[in-house]
Design an enzyme around this catalytic site. Structure first.
Site, PDB file in Angstrom:
ATOM      1  N   GLU A 492       0.823  -1.208   0.000  1.00 20.94           N
ATOM      2  CA  GLU A 492       0.000   0.000   0.000  1.00 20.94           C
ATOM      3  C   GLU A 492       0.860   1.263   0.000  1.00 20.94           C
ATOM      4  OE1 GLU A 492      -2.934  -0.457  -0.730  1.00 20.94           O
ATOM      5  OE2 GLU A 492      -3.109  -2.579  -0.230  1.00 20.94           O
ATOM      6  N   HIS A 495       1.964   2.296  -3.410  1.00 19.98           N
ATOM      7  CA  HIS A 495       0.951   2.976  -4.230  1.00 19.98           C
ATOM      8  C   HIS A 495       1.092   4.500  -4.189  1.00 19.98           C
ATOM      9  CE1 HIS A 495      -1.492  -0.061  -6.014  1.00 19.98           C
ATOM     10  NE2 HIS A 495      -1.829  -0.632  -4.879  1.00 19.98           N
ATOM     11  N   GLU A 514      -1.426  -1.650  -9.853  1.00 23.96           N
ATOM     12  CA  GLU A 514      -1.345  -2.870  -9.042  1.00 23.96           C
ATOM     13  C   GLU A 514      -0.137  -3.735  -9.376  1.00 23.96           C
ATOM     14  OE1 GLU A 514      -2.895  -3.015  -6.509  1.00 23.96           O
ATOM     15  OE2 GLU A 514      -4.687  -1.805  -6.791  1.00 23.96           O
TER      16      GLU A 514
END
Length: 836
Positions: A492, A495, A514
């Site tokens: 995460e 990202h 992703e």
């Protein structure tokens, strides 16, 4: 000019595959939103207003504003003088004016039945229509905002060569407000707030509006083009309890909460907006909630509540980096902040601390200069502001700050329901600083100034979700050893670079977000663990093999159309004349549970790295971030830069056309991946697992039905080797290939590895074994998993039903009946189809 929807667009059904993006962004762009919202837990609604600051699209015809004679065409320069330079600001904030104090002077905005339809039908067919993405919102009124009534706005005209022409004052003021340099962002935001509370122009009639399944359409009587359309609008509205952008549910403490859960329709059921990613905007939001609740938003500042006499509290957030409206994230609940404990034993990857001198913890307030583009050729890895190249629109960019480049661990907080605080403080809190430091070491400056992490309710449909300044984590990552939690944090956090500060221009190219995050998850987690090069290589091979097996299974059990990483192929990024488009398969209920964009994208990056070398590829990723941060990209932007940067790979046969054909535009598994997977089977960690599998198969066959063994028989005594979590996952997956395993063997297997205390990935494979072999003594494990790990248990329901065993099917129905009230709607749809 009326904005007409095609018959194909009008007939789009929310239960069909493709998600429509209706906003006509080529005609008009929202540059800034100001939201003023109140959370109503009793009615499960969010109500208030949103003010939009608009800018006409480029290259469109400019026609007469409503003040000019009808039908008379005038030029842009005649309509409104464009500022020839950035406005110089000499502002004194309006005394006593703030969003918490001012009451908007406007007529009653309560909806009158029939008014919307009647006024819309009476509208002229040649009037311009502003189309916003909208779904499940009750809009009561749309009105202009009289920005000229705000005293501070007049200062924007101080350096004008000539005063605005009659009828153009509000246009000019908003244009100059939007054009302010990023060095003046505080003054700009103060003016946005003042304008958001200004009244509507005296004598102005509300705008006509119409809502359909997917959009809110707005018109102003007599205005035929974007150029004459109001530049500041206020929309009064309320969400609906069943609106799909937010979830009203209970926390693990049994208390009410609401949060944006990453819906396929994004935020259009939370506020009317422009959903296409190209509609990059900034925002400010004030949220009023009961005093005992914490309000978290994806804002740059770590807001503190202002208590009101009514027992309510007001929270104010903002962002200065233009981003798609889909990145706006909200969570309101009785969360509690977890506290760090000393002596955790987690490695310290940096000598830096959170209190780096000169680094602001509340956004980019230390920015002293705007970030402008450059045509200079970029030569090496970006190690600081002097080497960084910014080519995005002007905003306060952290990539220009020396202090930001030195800040390995940005300020961070972790929030959780009370009942989970002990696990959060034991697992998440101690690992978060090391994960942040690892990301900084690999990728460079953190794009965002701080990070909040929230453990969301059990019905959250994935293990994690990243937004600017905030990450949602599933409670599933808290179970067992910290391995799953640490790796997910790394995913995460990655990202922030890939998916947020660099986003996909076409949402169908999910692999850009992703695939990169999955690839970097392994790199960052190995760094957190401080593995040697040899240990890192072994772990990367093991994780690659696990993903290869998962991808292979998924591709065998999914439609070919859903296996393509670039479904629009050569039309990727292409939109209609108005800017409207669709997201292919965006509403397919099974798509959120598929991993093909994660896994195939991850393997594509490993394939590219095999040409360049691993370390060289990581250095190139830093270059790409330096060049493209703050921008939207397509696959070809990354691939062309890679091929240009490594000219030797072209001579070795790597071409853009070949990558498209093998990886992006076709279903199935590329040849390279099939060949490479054989090498991963030879990895030492994998070989250890294979040896243990052989022992278990021998042990199992020695305990088959009809086989008698005396107590003390040497064949019953097997020394099984202790393994790590991912090795255990692989072991259980390989044992799933065995046709028969007795209850005694399964009992020994559970006790040997203490499977009930392992992480959720291990438990999931254990539950699959229990179901396959009808091991009824462990059905409680399956039931607990389905209740506690709703992000991972969807397809376990299918396995229970496929066994055609009455007891297992009853277990599935019982669990679903108890959990579906808290489950994600997409998960409910998929499971319902399986068991009903």
């Amino acid at each position: 000019m009326a904005e007409m929807q095609s018959a194909e667009e009008s007939d789009l059904d929310p239960n069909k595959d493709d998600l429509p993006l209706r906003a006509n962004t080529n005609h008009m762009l929202v540059r800034h939103y100001v939201l003023d919202l109140t959370i109503h837990f009793e009615s499960k609604t969010i109500g208030g207003s949103i003010v939009l600051f608009l800018e006409p699209g480029k290259g469109k015809s400019m026609e007469t504003p409503d003040s000019a004679p009808s039908g008379e065409s005038i030029s842009p320069s005649t309509l409104c003088e464009q500022p020839k330079q950035e406005p110089q600001l000499h502002l004194q904030p309006q005394a006593g004016v703030s969003q918490t104090e001012v009451t908007v002077e406007t007529c009653d905005h309560k909806h009158v039945e029939g008014t919307e339809a009647r006024s819309w039908q009476e509208g002229a067919s040649d009037e311009f229509t502003l189309v916003l993405d909208c779904c499940d919102l009750s809009v009561s009124k749309v009105e202009e905002v009289d920005v000229a009534s705000v005293p501070g706005m007049r200062a924007l005209l101080d350096d004008c060569e000539q005063p605005p022409q009659a009828g153009c004052l509000s246009f000019t003021l908003v244009e100059r407000l939007l054009a302010l340099s990023s060095s003046c962002w505080k003054e700009q935001h103060d003016l946005y707030l003042q304008c958001s509370t200004a009244p509507c122009p005296q004598g102005a009639a509300p705008l006509s509006f119409h809502t359909d399944l997917w959009s809110l359409q707005l018109r102003k009587r007599g205005v035929g083009s974007p150029s004459g359309f109001p530049r500041a609008l206020r929309i009064w509205y309320e969400t609906k309890p069943k609106g799909a952008s937010v979830r009203w549910t209970d926390t693990q403490d049994g208390r009410c909460c609401v949060y944006t859960m990453g819906s396929p329709i994004n935020n259009r059921a939370l506020f009317p907006c422009q959903e296409p990613p190209v509609a990059m905007s900034t925002w400010q939001a004030t949220v009023v909630a009961p005093g005992e609740y914490t309000v978290l938003l994806s804002g740059e500042n770590q807001a503190l509540p202002v208590q009101k006499e009514s027992g309510l509290s007001r929270w104010a957030y903002y962002v200065t980096m233009p981003m798609p409206a889909s990145t706006f994230t909200l969570a309101v609940g009785q969360w509690h902040e977890a506290q760090a404990k000393s002596g955790t034993g987690v490695p310290d990857l940096t000598e830096s601390s959170n209190s780096t001198p000169g680094v602001s913890t509340s956004g980019c307030s230390s920015v002293e200069k705007p970030c402008h583009g450059s045509n200079q050729e970029f030569q090496g890895a970006a190690d600081g502001p002097a080497q960084s190249m910014c080519s995005h629109v002007d905003y306060p960019c952290r990539f220009t700050l020396t202090e930001a480049w030195r800040e390995a661990i940005i300020p961070h907080r972790v929030f959780s329901p009370t009942c989970l605080l002990p696990q959060v403080e034991a697992v998440v809190v101690p690992h978060l600083p090391a994960c942040l430091a690892a990301a900084h070491a690999v990728l460079g400056v953190h794009p965002f100034s701080h990070l909040d992490v929230l453990i969301v309710p059990s019905g959250f449909s994935s293990l994690g979700m990243a937004s600017p300044h905030i990450v949602f984590l599933s409670q599933s990552v808290l179970m067992g050893p910290a391995h799953l939690c640490g790796a997910r944090l790394c995913h995460e956090i990655a990202h922030a670079w890939f998916g947020l500060v660099i986003g996909a221009r076409d949402w169908t190219e999910e692999w850009i977000s992703e695939g990169f995050a999955t690839f970097l998850e392994d790199v960052l987690w190995a760094k957190v663990q401080q593995l040697s090069l040899h240990e890192e290589e072994d772990q990367l091979h093991l994780r690659a093999l696990l993903r290869w097996r998962r991808l292979h299974d998924e591709l065998q059990n999914s439609e070919q159309e859903l296996q393509i990483l670039r479904p629009h192929k050569e039309s990727t990024g292409v939109v209609s004349e108005s800017g409207a488009s669709t997201v292919k398969h965006g509403l397919n209920p099974e798509k959120p549970f598929m991993q093909v964009h994660y896994l195939k994208g991850y393997f594509l990056l490993k394939f590219l790295a095999s040409f360049t070398g691993h370390e060289q590829f990581l250095a190139f990723l830093r270059l790409f971030v330096s060049s493209y941060h703050g921008r939207l990209v397509l696959s070809q932007d990354f691939l062309r830069m890679l091929l240009d940067h490594f000219p030797d790979v072209k001579r070795r046969g790597l071409t853009l056309e070949g990558i498209y054909a093998d990886w992006l535009d076709a279903p199935g598994i590329p040849k390279w991946l099939t060949e490479e997977s054989a090498a991963w089977l030879q990895s030492p960690l994998v070989t250890e697992v294979q040896q243990e599998v052989t022992k278990w198969i021998h042990f199992s066959r020695g305990h088959g039905k009809g086989t008698k063994r005396k107590r003390g028989d040497p064949s019953l005594k097997v020394n099984f080797k202790e393994m790590g979590p991912e090795q255990t996952v692989l072991l259980l997956e390989m044992l799933l290939e065995e046709e028969k395993m007795s209850a005694g063997v399964l009992q020994t297997l559970e006790r040997t590895y203490d499977l009930r205390t392992q992480d959720a990935e291990v438990k999931h494979r254990w539950c699959e074994l229990v179901v396959k072999h009808k091991y009824s003594a462990a059905y409680k494990d399956v039931e607990d998993f389905l209740i506690d790990n709703q992000a991972m248990g969807v397809y376990l329901y299918g396995e229970l039903m496929l066994q055609e065993d009455g007891r297992q099917q009853a277990l599935a129905r019982r669990c679903f009946s108890g959990a579906q009230g808290h489950m994600d709607p997409a998960a409910v749809a998929v499971v319902s189809e399986m068991i009903l």
